[in-house]
Design a protein around this motif. Structure first.
Motif, short mmCIF file in Angstrom:
data_model
loop_
_atom_site.label_atom_id
_atom_site.label_comp_id
_atom_site.label_asym_id
_atom_site.label_seq_id
_atom_site.Cartn_x
_atom_site.Cartn_y
_atom_site.Cartn_z
N GLN A 252 0.83 -1.21 0.00
CA GLN A 252 0.00 0.00 0.00
C GLN A 252 0.87 1.26 0.00
O GLN A 252 0.55 2.23 -0.68
CB GLN A 252 -0.95 0.01 1.21
N ASN A 253 1.96 1.24 0.77
CA ASN A 253 2.87 2.39 0.79
C ASN A 253 3.47 2.65 -0.59
O ASN A 253 3.58 3.80 -1.03
CB ASN A 253 3.99 2.19 1.81
N THR A 254 3.84 1.58 -1.28
CA THR A 254 4.39 1.72 -2.64
C THR A 254 3.34 2.26 -3.58
O THR A 254 3.60 3.13 -4.41
CB THR A 254 4.94 0.37 -3.13
N LEU A 255 2.11 1.75 -3.45
CA LEU A 255 1.00 2.23 -4.29
C LEU A 255 0.79 3.72 -4.06
O LEU A 255 0.64 4.49 -5.02
CB LEU A 255 -0.27 1.44 -3.98
N TYR B 265 3.47 6.02 -5.73
CA TYR B 265 3.38 6.20 -7.19
C TYR B 265 1.96 6.51 -7.65
O TYR B 265 1.61 6.28 -8.80
CB TYR B 265 3.90 4.94 -7.89
N SER B 266 1.14 7.08 -6.77
CA SER B 266 -0.27 7.32 -7.09
C SER B 266 -0.47 8.28 -8.26
O SER B 266 -1.52 8.27 -8.90
CB SER B 266 -1.02 7.83 -5.86
N ASP B 267 0.54 9.09 -8.58
CA ASP B 267 0.42 10.03 -9.70
C ASP B 267 0.80 9.40 -11.04
O ASP B 267 0.67 10.04 -12.09
CB ASP B 267 1.28 11.26 -9.45
N LYS B 268 1.24 8.15 -11.03
CA LYS B 268 1.64 7.43 -12.25
C LYS B 268 0.54 6.44 -12.61
O LYS B 268 0.34 5.43 -11.93
CB LYS B 268 2.96 6.68 -12.05
N LYS B 269 -0.19 6.71 -13.69
CA LYS B 269 -1.38 5.92 -14.03
C LYS B 269 -1.07 4.44 -14.27
O LYS B 269 -1.72 3.57 -13.68
CB LYS B 269 -2.04 6.54 -15.27
N THR C 163 0.24 2.71 -11.08
CA THR C 163 -0.87 2.49 -10.14
C THR C 163 -1.71 1.30 -10.57
O THR C 163 -2.09 0.46 -9.75
CB THR C 163 -1.74 3.75 -10.03
N LEU C 164 -1.99 1.20 -11.87
CA LEU C 164 -2.77 0.08 -12.39
C LEU C 164 -2.06 -1.25 -12.14
O LEU C 164 -2.66 -2.22 -11.67
CB LEU C 164 -3.03 0.27 -13.89
N LEU D 111 -1.42 -6.13 -8.85
CA LEU D 111 -0.58 -7.06 -8.09
C LEU D 111 -1.13 -7.29 -6.69
O LEU D 111 -1.12 -8.41 -6.18
CB LEU D 111 0.86 -6.54 -8.01
N ILE D 112 -1.62 -6.23 -6.06
CA ILE D 112 -2.18 -6.36 -4.71
C ILE D 112 -3.42 -7.26 -4.75
O ILE D 112 -3.57 -8.18 -3.92
CB ILE D 112 -2.51 -4.97 -4.12
N LYS D 113 -4.31 -7.04 -5.72
CA LYS D 113 -5.52 -7.87 -5.84
C LYS D 113 -5.16 -9.32 -6.18
O LYS D 113 -5.74 -10.26 -5.62
CB LYS D 113 -6.45 -7.30 -6.91
N ALA D 114 -4.21 -9.50 -7.08
CA ALA D 114 -3.80 -10.86 -7.46
C ALA D 114 -3.15 -11.58 -6.29
O ALA D 114 -3.33 -12.79 -6.12
CB ALA D 114 -2.84 -10.81 -8.64
#
Length: 92
Positions: free
Chosen positions: A27-30, A33-37, A40-41, A46-49
């Motif tokens: 989550q911290n890594t996400l 990089y929240s400004d990078k589309k 972020t995708l 990866l988190i969901k998988a």
């Protein structure tokens, strides 16, 4: 990373599992990089998988990695291989 040039184009990054990563770190890594589309995708996929992979238990198989198809219709591929250690334990 594979890049499929077609209609529609796709980016296909593949990842190998080396070690477990705490969800807080993911989550911290996400957030970082929240400004990078695209980043972020990929990270959110990866988190969901990872959550999905933790819920799947297939006899004598271990999770080794993941491939993501980033395109109009995203696709996630979980990769498993035979667990050689379990086969050795059975054979003994």
């Amino acid at each position: 990373v594979e890049i499929e040039i077609g209609m529609p184009p796709k980016i296909i990054p593949s990842f190998s599992k080396i070690e477990d990563v705490a969800e807080e770190n993911m989550q911290n890594t996400l957030n970082k990089y929240s400004d990078k589309k695209i980043s972020t995708l990929i990270l959110s996929s990866l988190i969901k998988a990872n959550k999905m992979q933790n819920a799947i238990h297939i006899n004598n198989l271990i999770f080794t990695g993941i491939s993501l198809e980033v395109g109009i219709i995203p696709t996630v591929r979980l990769k498993f291989i035979p667990n050689i250690n379990k086969k050795l334990q059975i054979a003994q």
